[in-house]
Design an enzyme around this catalytic site. Sequence first.
Site, mmCIF file in Angstrom:
data_model
loop_
_atom_site.group_PDB
_atom_site.id
_atom_site.type_symbol
_atom_site.label_atom_id
_atom_site.label_comp_id
_atom_site.label_asym_id
_atom_site.label_seq_id
_atom_site.Cartn_x
_atom_site.Cartn_y
_atom_site.Cartn_z
ATOM 1 N N GLY A 124 52.100 53.302 43.418
ATOM 2 C CA GLY A 124 50.844 53.290 44.157
ATOM 3 C C GLY A 124 49.584 53.251 43.335
ATOM 4 N N CYS B 292 71.663 51.101 41.273
ATOM 5 C CA CYS B 292 72.758 50.217 41.670
ATOM 6 C C CYS B 292 74.036 51.048 41.753
ATOM 7 C CB CYS B 292 72.928 49.136 40.604
ATOM 8 S SG CYS B 292 74.280 48.000 40.933
ATOM 9 N N ASN C 62 67.743 49.549 34.949
ATOM 10 C CA ASN C 62 67.537 49.795 36.379
ATOM 11 C C ASN C 62 68.840 50.390 36.920
ATOM 12 O OD1 ASN C 62 67.244 49.698 39.121
ATOM 13 N ND2 ASN C 62 66.653 47.541 39.239
#
Length: 307
Positions: A244, A130, A127
């Site tokens: 979505g 950051c 991820n």
Amino acid sequence: MIDFCGIELAHPVVNGSGTFDALAARRAFGDALLEDFPFAAFVSKTVTLEPRQGNPPPRLWELPAGLLNSIGLPNKGLRRYLAEDLPELADLPVPLIVNVMGASPDEVGRLVAAFAERDEVAALELNVSCPNVKTGLLMGADPGETAALLDEVRHLTSKPLIVKLTPNCASPAVVAAAAEAHGADAVSLINTLRGMAMDPRRPGRPWLGGGTGGVSGPAVRAVALAQVREVRSRVAIPIVGMGGVQSARHASDLLEAGADIVGVGTESFRDPMAGRRVADELARLATRGPAARRGDLEPSARIAQNG
Ligand SMILES: Cc1cc2nc3c(=O)[nH]c(=O)nc-3n(C[C@H](O)[C@H](O)[C@H](O)COP(=O)(O)O)c2cc1C
């Protein structure tokens, strides 16, 4: 069976990190969850080196077509995750992908090295939403930062490394190309889009305790499609497409735009078995051929199609 970076998946639907707590679901649903697990691989919530409390409340704001969240990545930290969660997650009937985040390439490297030696872990997702404490730049918002991160961590593991791109940058496709050139095995996108809501009772103040948050759900679907398509035009490595997805049609659109597999995120809060439903609908669409795709969807897909 689908081959994703050398990992065998029973179908092309996984979860978006942080949107399905497999351990809590196991407590709620018991062994029935293991017998009919909704995803072909389980992606963990982001794990950091040290424990994090997460952001102060309120942490959620419902949007007309999605969710704004500012959870702030609460987690128990690497040491307790390895000792407490990993053995339990190893019981899941699907491969485990661990999502990690650090405030510097060195921190990410320590996380990657720790998971590299654990057989329970099939792959790692980085991820990169950051800021690097040294440069102040988001590690996933700048191709140079992403390249430097991979140069630091790539040699620490032979497990597949998936870079989870942020949509909050000038060009996710350029970042994806840098990730591929510096050894990433796959990219996943999109993460949440930065957004905010005003407090309805305190003029001028943001609603979320964290100030801003991340938008997800149907509201970001069109952004996800455009970004997946653009990233596909720049890289050859596999893409995990998400943003979505509520139905097989949405999943199929992402696959057509260039994703190899898809992630279901926010929809799992409404229906914890959404992943299974989307996977089953996708399989039925595939056997019925392209004509079925738009005109003859399952009822739940039709409702979402109108939304
Ligand atoms: C409540 C919530 C928590 C999330 N936590 C994480 C996280 O810990 N790590 C991460 O990489 N993405 C996290 N995400 C992003 C999702 O994995 C996914 O990329 C994004 O929500 C778009 O997919 P969706 O529209 O299907 O939800 C989170 C999203 C939500 C809504």
